[in-house]
Design an enzyme around this catalytic site. Structure first.
Site, short mmCIF file in Angstrom:
data_model
loop_
_atom_site.label_atom_id
_atom_site.label_comp_id
_atom_site.label_asym_id
_atom_site.label_seq_id
_atom_site.Cartn_x
_atom_site.Cartn_y
_atom_site.Cartn_z
N ARG A 126 42.83 49.18 26.11
CA ARG A 126 42.23 49.81 27.17
C ARG A 126 41.81 51.21 26.96
O ARG A 126 40.97 51.68 27.70
CB ARG A 126 43.51 49.84 28.31
CG ARG A 126 43.06 50.42 29.64
CD ARG A 126 44.12 50.23 30.63
NE ARG A 126 43.64 50.70 32.04
CZ ARG A 126 44.30 50.37 33.15
NH1 ARG A 126 45.36 49.63 33.18
NH2 ARG A 126 43.66 50.87 34.18
N SER B 223 43.99 31.26 38.05
CA SER B 223 45.35 30.85 38.43
C SER B 223 45.33 29.70 39.44
O SER B 223 44.60 29.56 40.28
CB SER B 223 46.38 32.13 38.94
OG SER B 223 47.32 31.36 39.18
N SER B 224 46.47 28.94 38.99
CA SER B 224 46.44 27.81 40.12
C SER B 224 46.93 28.27 41.65
O SER B 224 46.84 27.49 42.31
CB SER B 224 47.84 26.69 39.45
OG SER B 224 48.83 27.52 39.52
N CYS B 225 47.11 29.45 41.77
CA CYS B 225 47.55 30.04 43.11
C CYS B 225 46.27 30.24 43.84
O CYS B 225 46.37 30.27 45.03
CB CYS B 225 48.49 31.40 42.99
SG CYS B 225 47.08 32.81 42.38
N TYR C 212 45.91 38.19 45.36
CA TYR C 212 45.36 38.07 43.87
C TYR C 212 44.58 36.60 43.84
O TYR C 212 43.78 36.65 43.28
CB TYR C 212 46.75 37.65 43.09
CG TYR C 212 46.57 37.31 41.58
CD1 TYR C 212 46.31 38.02 40.45
CD2 TYR C 212 46.91 36.02 41.51
CE1 TYR C 212 46.08 37.86 39.28
CE2 TYR C 212 46.88 35.57 40.02
CZ TYR C 212 46.33 36.49 39.02
OH TYR C 212 46.05 35.89 37.52
N LYS D 52 40.77 36.18 42.53
CA LYS D 52 40.59 35.17 41.83
C LYS D 52 39.58 33.98 42.09
O LYS D 52 38.45 33.57 41.62
CB LYS D 52 41.78 34.42 41.04
CG LYS D 52 42.61 35.14 40.34
CD LYS D 52 41.88 35.49 38.81
CE LYS D 52 42.65 36.40 37.85
NZ LYS D 52 41.89 36.60 36.79
N THR E 216 47.87 26.47 34.93
CA THR E 216 49.32 26.45 35.62
C THR E 216 49.89 27.59 35.14
O THR E 216 49.43 28.63 34.44
CB THR E 216 49.78 25.06 35.42
OG1 THR E 216 50.84 25.05 36.19
CG2 THR E 216 50.18 24.95 33.77
N HIS F 112 57.16 36.38 36.15
CA HIS F 112 57.00 35.25 36.47
C HIS F 112 58.44 34.68 36.36
O HIS F 112 59.45 35.09 35.49
CB HIS F 112 56.00 34.37 35.93
CG HIS F 112 54.54 34.73 36.21
ND1 HIS F 112 54.02 35.62 35.48
CD2 HIS F 112 53.74 34.62 37.51
CE1 HIS F 112 52.58 35.77 36.24
NE2 HIS F 112 52.77 35.14 37.35
N ARG G 223 57.54 23.24 39.83
CA ARG G 223 56.44 24.03 39.11
C ARG G 223 56.29 23.12 37.63
O ARG G 223 56.87 22.52 36.89
CB ARG G 223 57.02 25.27 38.77
CG ARG G 223 57.09 26.23 40.03
CD ARG G 223 56.04 26.55 40.40
NE ARG G 223 56.09 27.26 41.69
CZ ARG G 223 56.36 27.09 42.85
NH1 ARG G 223 56.31 25.62 43.23
NH2 ARG G 223 56.52 28.06 43.91
#
Length: 318
Positions: free
Chosen positions: A44, A115-117, A144, A148, A172, A187, A217
């Site tokens: 960064r 992401s799967s979300c 989020y 995505k 996932t 998480h 999950r």
């Protein structure tokens, strides 16, 4: 697949954006082990991906043959629900700066990792890629997920308008080396590992798990994800959105019990039903991925043992 799809040579530059994170570091390890000689992994301090001008200048200067977008502001239910503005703003900025910047630097191929979300909260299980935008999102991580989804749609738009080969892959739930074990932002799986480890050290008779324990999950070891991503790059894949997972899931109770067994904690689990469960079930349909000739190798118990070894190396002496 387009006839223009090309596979980067071992001497060409490949950029891993977000190389310090769990996913990015796994990609760097995998690429270097596979013999790629010019893996760009800026820190960064060298490149702030939220700085549009700096990101575009870096891409113009390095002109990578392929970009993996693994950079993101990430976290669990608590972090997503608490820092909603930051999760939306920072992830939108990262996606826009890298995808638009790649196009301006004439980078033909990249992979955007989401992401799967991104899928609806109550999507039919297992979740197919074509369920995207067919229903409401899980409220706790909606900002989020929207960021995505925007990245996925940006890739599609640049492909449609400019003939780019920008693909999107939706992993996932991931875990493994370099995971985040901060109980406020992590998480579920790394949180359970840390809680069980600390409960064992204290000699506790129980440890507390958020929610009811009933949600289901799916979990993928991060080095398997890296292997899948590089496999798709080397196959020249330039098709639609692809789910990356195992196609197998467990309840949070079963997950907590497996963590206890691996760590050697012999107490009992207490579920805190006052805490949110999130989506009832989230299992990805991985048929499209399997059709590309890839399947996961690390099973959940083995992966948790490897993750616990990494946790001990990084934190046990702290």
């Amino acid at each position: 697949m387009s006839e223009k799809a090309s596979v980067p040579g071992k001497g060409e530059a490949i950029l891993v954006a977000g190389a310090r994170g769990m996913v990015g570091s796994a990609l760097v390890r995998h690429l270097e082990a596979a013999g790629y000689e010019r893996v760009l992994a800026p820190l960064r301090a060298e490149l702030d991906l939220q700085d549009a001008a700096a990101t575009r200048a870096y891409l113009q200067r390095t002109r990578p043959a392929y970009i993996f977008i693994a950079a993101a502001k990430v976290g669990g239910i608590h972090a997503n629900n608490t820092y909603r503005a930051q999760f939306l703003h920072e992830n939108l900025a990262i996606a826009d700066n890298l995808i638009a910047g790649a196009h301006e630097a004439d980078v033909q191929r990249l992979m955007f990792l989401g992401s799967s979300c991104i899928y609806p909260k109550l999507a039919a299980q297992p979740i197919r890629e074509d369920s995207l935008l067919t229903g409401p999102l899980e409220p706790t991580n909606e900002p989020y997920a929207i960021a995505k989804i925007a990245g996925v749609k940006m890739c599609e738009a640049y492909n449609d308008q400019y003939g780019r080969q920008y693909v999107s892959a939706m992993p996932t739930n991931l875990y493994g080396p370099n995971d985040n074990y901060d109980l406020q932002t992590s998480h579920v799986l790394p949180a359970l590992i840390r809680k069980a480890h600390e409960a064992k050290l204290r000699g506790d008779t129980q440890y507390v798990v958020w929610g009811s324990g009933t949600p289901m999950r799916e979990f993928l070891y991060v080095d398997d994800l890296a292997d899948a991503c590089v496999h798709m790059m080397e196959q020249g894949y330039d098709g639609p959105l692809v789910n990356i997972g195992t196609g197998e899931d467990v309840t949070i109770r079963e997950l907590a019990e497996t963590v206890m067994q691996v760590i050697g904690f012999e107490g009992r689990i207490v579920f805190d039903a006052s805490k949110p469960d999130g989506t009832p079930r989230k299992l990805l349909d991985v048929g499209r991925l399997h059709a590309l000739g890839w399947k996961h190798r690390v099973d959940l118990r083995q992966g948790i043992a490897l993750a616990y070894e990494d946790f001990l190396r990084r934190f046990a002496a702290a």
